[in-house]
Design a protein around this motif. Structure first.
Motif, mmCIF file in Angstrom:
data_model
loop_
_atom_site.group_PDB
_atom_site.id
_atom_site.type_symbol
_atom_site.label_atom_id
_atom_site.label_comp_id
_atom_site.label_asym_id
_atom_site.label_seq_id
_atom_site.Cartn_x
_atom_site.Cartn_y
_atom_site.Cartn_z
ATOM 1 N N TYR A 153 0.837 -1.208 0.000
ATOM 2 C CA TYR A 153 0.000 0.000 0.000
ATOM 3 C C TYR A 153 0.870 1.256 0.000
ATOM 4 O O TYR A 153 0.626 2.204 -0.759
ATOM 5 N N LEU A 154 1.878 1.277 0.867
ATOM 6 C CA LEU A 154 2.739 2.451 0.958
ATOM 7 C C LEU A 154 3.534 2.661 -0.325
ATOM 8 O O LEU A 154 3.968 3.783 -0.614
ATOM 9 N N GLN A 155 3.710 1.584 -1.100
ATOM 10 C CA GLN A 155 4.343 1.694 -2.413
ATOM 11 C C GLN A 155 3.311 1.959 -3.512
ATOM 12 O O GLN A 155 3.651 1.962 -4.702
ATOM 13 N N ASN A 164 -7.725 4.020 17.877
ATOM 14 C CA ASN A 164 -8.510 4.915 18.725
ATOM 15 C C ASN A 164 -7.660 6.076 19.235
ATOM 16 O O ASN A 164 -8.056 6.784 20.139
ATOM 17 N N ARG A 165 -6.497 6.264 18.653
ATOM 18 C CA ARG A 165 -5.601 7.328 19.063
ATOM 19 C C ARG A 165 -5.406 8.323 17.932
ATOM 20 O O ARG A 165 -5.429 7.971 16.760
ATOM 21 N N TYR A 166 -5.221 9.566 18.311
ATOM 22 C CA TYR A 166 -4.931 10.597 17.317
ATOM 23 C C TYR A 166 -3.484 10.439 16.878
ATOM 24 O O TYR A 166 -2.575 10.466 17.690
ATOM 25 N N GLN A 167 -3.251 10.263 15.574
ATOM 26 C CA GLN A 167 -1.897 10.039 15.079
ATOM 27 C C GLN A 167 -1.419 11.176 14.186
ATOM 28 O O GLN A 167 -0.392 11.060 13.530
ATOM 29 N N GLY A 168 -2.183 12.292 14.141
ATOM 30 C CA GLY A 168 -1.822 13.326 13.182
ATOM 31 C C GLY A 168 -2.164 12.833 11.791
ATOM 32 O O GLY A 168 -3.272 12.404 11.518
ATOM 33 N N TYR A 169 -1.176 12.844 10.897
ATOM 34 C CA TYR A 169 -1.423 12.364 9.539
ATOM 35 C C TYR A 169 -1.144 10.878 9.462
ATOM 36 O O TYR A 169 -0.093 10.411 9.875
ATOM 37 N N ASP A 170 -2.083 10.143 8.927
ATOM 38 C CA ASP A 170 -1.889 8.709 8.749
ATOM 39 C C ASP A 170 -2.423 8.331 7.379
ATOM 40 O O ASP A 170 -3.614 8.504 7.092
ATOM 41 N N VAL A 171 -1.552 7.808 6.524
ATOM 42 C CA VAL A 171 -1.948 7.492 5.156
ATOM 43 C C VAL A 171 -2.977 6.374 5.100
ATOM 44 O O VAL A 171 -3.604 6.154 4.058
ATOM 45 N N PHE A 172 -3.156 5.651 6.208
ATOM 46 C CA PHE A 172 -4.118 4.550 6.208
ATOM 47 C C PHE A 172 -5.530 5.030 6.528
ATOM 48 O O PHE A 172 -6.485 4.289 6.380
ATOM 49 N N TYR A 187 -12.606 1.503 7.433
ATOM 50 C CA TYR A 187 -11.823 2.439 6.627
ATOM 51 C C TYR A 187 -12.182 2.316 5.147
ATOM 52 O O TYR A 187 -12.262 3.306 4.421
ATOM 53 N N LEU A 188 -12.358 1.075 4.701
ATOM 54 C CA LEU A 188 -12.632 0.848 3.286
ATOM 55 C C LEU A 188 -14.006 1.383 2.904
ATOM 56 O O LEU A 188 -14.182 1.975 1.841
ATOM 57 N N TYR A 189 -14.991 1.177 3.787
ATOM 58 C CA TYR A 189 -16.317 1.751 3.539
ATOM 59 C C TYR A 189 -16.233 3.273 3.436
ATOM 60 O O TYR A 189 -16.842 3.890 2.544
ATOM 61 N N ALA A 190 -15.502 3.886 4.352
ATOM 62 C CA ALA A 190 -15.388 5.344 4.340
ATOM 63 C C ALA A 190 -14.747 5.824 3.041
ATOM 64 O O ALA A 190 -15.233 6.759 2.395
ATOM 65 N N SER A 191 -13.650 5.178 2.649
ATOM 66 C CA SER A 191 -12.943 5.606 1.442
ATOM 67 C C SER A 191 -13.770 5.350 0.194
ATOM 68 O O SER A 191 -13.777 6.167 -0.737
ATOM 69 N N TYR A 192 -14.494 4.214 0.157
ATOM 70 C CA TYR A 192 -15.290 3.921 -1.040
ATOM 71 C C TYR A 192 -16.452 4.900 -1.166
ATOM 72 O O TYR A 192 -16.777 5.354 -2.269
ATOM 73 N N SER A 193 -17.058 5.246 -0.053
ATOM 74 C CA SER A 193 -18.150 6.235 -0.117
ATOM 75 C C SER A 193 -17.611 7.586 -0.577
ATOM 76 O O SER A 193 -18.275 8.313 -1.331
ATOM 77 N N ARG A 227 -10.738 6.965 15.144
ATOM 78 C CA ARG A 227 -10.223 7.355 13.830
ATOM 79 C C ARG A 227 -11.085 6.786 12.697
ATOM 80 O O ARG A 227 -11.308 7.453 11.678
ATOM 81 N N ILE A 228 -11.553 5.551 12.866
ATOM 82 C CA ILE A 228 -12.402 4.946 11.840
ATOM 83 C C ILE A 228 -13.757 5.631 11.824
ATOM 84 O O ILE A 228 -14.275 6.020 10.763
ATOM 85 N N LEU A 229 -14.329 5.811 13.000
ATOM 86 C CA LEU A 229 -15.655 6.420 13.105
ATOM 87 C C LEU A 229 -15.662 7.827 12.518
ATOM 88 O O LEU A 229 -16.619 8.229 11.842
#
Length: 852
Positions: free
Chosen positions: A465-467, A496-504, A539-545, A575-577
């Motif tokens: 994914y990162l590639q 459930n933690r704030y990570q700043g920027y996360d590509v995932f 995450y996938l549902y969120a991105s697909y929508s 983070r997911i929610l």
């Protein structure tokens, strides 16, 4: 494991000095929520509190904090256990939540604790001794929350060497904070006289005691060390003269003096046992190899040599931190081999007696890395749930070679490396581990080997994914499904933690190929659709929508985001929610349900259940400001601008990209066009460097709109063309049409310029794409458009004020904008009305019924 010695009130030896003034000060704390006893080491904070506890008459729960308590679950477990020792059956509702681990149930655990505290009928004091060891912001925030809602009959007393990371100013203003500072703890002259009279056989003069008090600044440990030294002195005057200098120098000098006068056997005992945070006879004998440890401990207590009993039976002790720090530094500096051996001996005893987590630290200090890793692996899942911060520190200092044959520890290290951005190093180790782990089948057995291979293939998928290789990622997911269909713990680690920027979190911000994203996301949504406990799919549902939304396929977007909203497995993961709810809100706004769009963001705020709630709420409030602009309520967005803490001059980062873009929009809404352009230019350079296509397009669109508002149409169309050129191959639609009538005007102007161009070069953007966007905006290139609809709200205001006969200066004053901005609006009006002056503008506006 709960260590009972950490919950016992230290048994101070019989006080040599009665201190009624200090006791009275401590009593005053019973009128406040929080009493803070703040002073450096050696000022008698612990002694003062233990003496006060004997007299206060209230129930007292005591927690002695140490370095290993920098973990949310462990810290609050000790608090709950300490209260339970004083209040039978206390904390039953709290324990059930704490056992769930740190990633889900933080705020409910504190609320449950508060509910049970409310049920206690008598006054209760909770004492945190040595709180300065706590560095974890989660603990500080949860303690602040507890203080804010603390029942009036519960009082916190905190002893710390440093100031607190808590809202103490607000507590002080409300009269809810009581301070006890260095000056309150210092010995005064009358106390100094009594102290030296009772602790030595010497009758020091008032002047000599005054001199000692001055030299030690009333520092109690300095006075104790001086008393020990003076007992042996043949020249009192000369000895007192030598007690000069700063406290650090005094302590080193006096401790060296004290150590020098001990027997060789006692010196060895002190040095070797100094590595222990707590000790008993058996542990000391294991560390020293000598059989008279109980005698030595009792001898040290009789000599008042900075040793503190930790229980009523005097089985467990600890050294005063001042002495412990001094001895450890001395041992490490003078005999490194003995330092290592002492830690090894301590680790073996602790492991054999069930203190495995304490043993890990000693194995690491003793450079016995294989043993440390062995215990970490044995307790890994428990440590990841209850001591993740400490575990992080351990793994970060372990040589990587030490856990190459420990698959789960190795994979925890992958997660840490990826989380801190060490991607290339992680990629190399993942590939090496994939080959190495395949040979472990016979050693591990079927079930364990399947778990290991499922996890390693998950990390291989992460690498792909990162590639940005979604095809390869999908192949690895198929292997994860084969070996571990129930999913991996690492899929939701830290979600459930704030990570700043996360590509995932936001796939479309990272993956530029939307067609590849479409195929990948839909495949795995369908694969995991029937799994009821698979939160990673959220995450996938969120991105697909979001993808369906971008392509303006709103029915599909609404369907998939609705599927995600009803999944109970994603609810505990902030983070997911958040990704799902924000996507749902934007979709509702687009399909004409503004009330529901707002409601979803409001609900999201109270649904959040994370130790980082405040950080998540800042992101949600930024989304609310964006929604307010879309709904025409610029006042709410301007209010956000006043409170968000962001500025156009801030350093830009991927972690705050969404907020930066919203900030630029709000700056544009309040006519701060140059500020918006300054911010957008820096964002664009960052996004080009990081290859983030979607957000580059968004920045270009905002630059185009801002330049348009400044009357710089030619430059605006250049930026728009670049955005269209980037967006057309991927089918971007909503990023353009969400900008409404301003975008419609820009697209129409762009199309008009392109169709009127005599250039022989092929256009960068097809006419069909521009016409598709105009059609989505419900505008066709050939139909007459209402000029009134094309005027911005501010341009209409300017037009009405011109109609009233106001000058440019008067208009600027009336609208609270600059004269240059007025000129820019008038220039736009002339261009849109196809006129050259004010008179023509009024005539044209009346003819078109813009003005009556």
């Amino acid at each position: 494991m709960i260590l009972s010695t950490k919950l016992h009130i230290p048994q101070a030896r019989v006080s040599l000095v009665s201190r009624p003034g200090l006791i009275a000060k401590l009593n005053e704390g019973m009128k406040a929520k929080l009493t803070l006893i703040s002073a450096q080491a050696g000022y008698g904070k612990t002694t003062a509190l233990s003496e006060w506890v004997k007299q206060c008459g209230a129930l007292v729960a005591w927690v002695s904090v140490d370095k290993q308590d920098n973990d949310w679950v462990q810290f609050w477990s000790y608090v709950t256990a300490s209260i339970q020792e004083r209040v039978p059956h206390f904390g039953e509702s709290v324990w059930s939540l704490l056992k769930k681990g740190p990633s889900v149930f933080l705020e409910p655990a504190i609320k449950a604790l508060l509910n049970e505290l409310n049920g206690i009928t008598s006054e209760l004091v909770i004492i945190f001794d040595d709180y300065h060891f706590i560095e974890l912001s989660d603990i500080h925030r949860s303690l602040a929350y507890l203080l804010e809602h603390l029942p009036p009959h519960i009082h916190l007393y905190i002893a710390s060497r440093t100031s607190l990371t808590l809202p103490t100013a607000r507590l002080l203003a409300k009269g809810e904070l009581h301070r006890i500072i260095v000056q309150d703890l210092q010995f005064q002259l009358d106390e100094g006289l009594i102290f030296f009279r009772n602790s030595t056989d010497l009758w020091l003069t008032k002047e000599q005691v005054t001199q000692l008090l001055h030299q030690t600044e009333g520092w109690i440990s300095g006075m104790q060390l001086a008393a020990i030294s003076l007992k042996r002195s043949n020249n009192i005057v000369e000895s007192i003269h030598q007690f000069s200098g700063h406290q650090h120098n005094i302590s080193d000098y006096l401790l060296e003096e004290v150590l020098h006068h001990q027997s060789e056997q006692m010196r060895a005992f002190l040095l070797e046992t100094s590595i222990l945070s707590r000790m008993n006879r058996s542990l000391c004998e294991a560390v020293t190899g000598k059989g008279n440890s109980q005698e030595q401990l009792e001898r040290l207590e009789q000599l008042n040599l900075f040793i503190i009993p930790l229980d009523d039976q005097r089985n467990w002790y600890r050294y005063h931190h001042l002495l412990s720090d001094f001895l450890q530094q001395l041992l490490f500096r003078t005999d490194s081999e003995k330092w290592v051996q002492a830690h090894m001996n301590a680790a073996h005893w602790l492991e054999n007696n069930g203190f495995e987590e304490d043993a890990v630290q000693h194995y690491i200090e003793g450079k016995q890395y294989a043993d440390a890793v062995r215990l970490i692996e044995k307790n890994l899942l428990h440590l990841m749930q209850s001591k993740s911060v400490v575990l992080n520190k351990w793994v970060s200092v372990l040589p990587e070679v030490s856990f190459e044959e420990k698959p789960m520890v190795e994979m925890f290290n992958f997660a840490v490396m990826l989380g801190v951005g060490k991607w290339e190093a992680a990629f190399t180790r993942i590939e090496q581990a994939k080959i190495r782990f395949q040979t472990l089948h016979d050693k591990l057995g079927d079930a364990e080997w399947n778990r290991v291979m499922g996890n390693i293939y998950f990390f291989c998928a992460v690498k792909s994914y990162l590639q940005k290789d979604l095809k390869k990622m999908s192949e690895y997911f198929e292997l994860v499904e084969h070996y571990m269909p129930e999913g991996s713990f690492f899929q939701t680690m830290g979600r459930n933690r704030y990570q700043g920027y996360d590509v995932f979190d936001d796939h479309l911000s990272y993956i530029n190929d939307l067609d590849a994203a479409d195929e990948f996301l839909l495949k795995w949504i369908k694969t995991w659709d029937n799994k009821k406990e698979y939160p990673f799919s959220g995450y996938l549902y969120a991105s697909y929508s979001q993808l369906m939304y971008e392509w303006n396929r709103l029915d599909e977007a609404e369907f998939y985001v609705s599927q995600a909203l009803v999944r109970t497995d994603v609810q505990p993961f902030a983070r997911i929610l958040m990704r799902i709810a924000i996507s749902a809100s934007r979709i509702q706004q687009a399909i004409g349900n503004p009330h529901r769009a707002s409601e979803l963001l409001v609900q999201l705020k109270w649904q959040m259940n994370s130790p980082d709630n405040n950080l998540f709420k800042l992101k949600i409030e930024a989304q609310q400001a964006y929604l307010s602009l879309q709904q025409g309520s610029s006042r709410d967005a301007l209010d956000w601008l006043e409170t968000c803490g962001l500025a156009h001059t801030d350093e830009v980062s991927l972690g705050h990209m969404a907020e930066h873009l919203i900030l630029a929009r709000v700056l544009l809404a309040c006519e701060r066009m140059e500020d918006a352009l300054y911010l957008l230019d820096r964002l664009y350079h960052l996004l080009c460097k990081e290859d983030r296509l979607r957000d580059r397009i968004k920045v270009l669109i905002l630059q185009s709109m801002t330049l348009h508002r400044l009357g710089r149409l030619e430059e605006a169309l250049v930026q728009l063309e670049t955005a269209l050129h980037l967006g057309e191959p991927e089918g971007y639609i909503r990023s353009f049409i969400d900008e409404g009538h301003t975008m419609a005007e820009l697209l129409s102007a762009y199309l008009e310029v392109q169709k009127g161009s005599y250039s022989r070069n092929a256009p960068l953007v097809s006419f069909a794409y521009v016409e598709q966007l105009l059609h989505a905006l419900k505008v066709t290139p050939t139909e007459d458009k209402s000029l009134k609809a094309m005027l911005t709200e501010q341009e209409m205001k300017v037009l009405l004020l011109i109609h009233k006969g106001m000058s440019n200066k008067e208009i600027a004053h009336q609208l609270h904008i600059t004269g240059e901005t007025v000129k820019s609006h008038i220039k736009n009006l002339y261009r849109k009305l196809h006129v050259n002056n004010r008179v023509q503008a009024m005539q044209r506006a009346k003819k078109l019924r813009i003005l009556t």
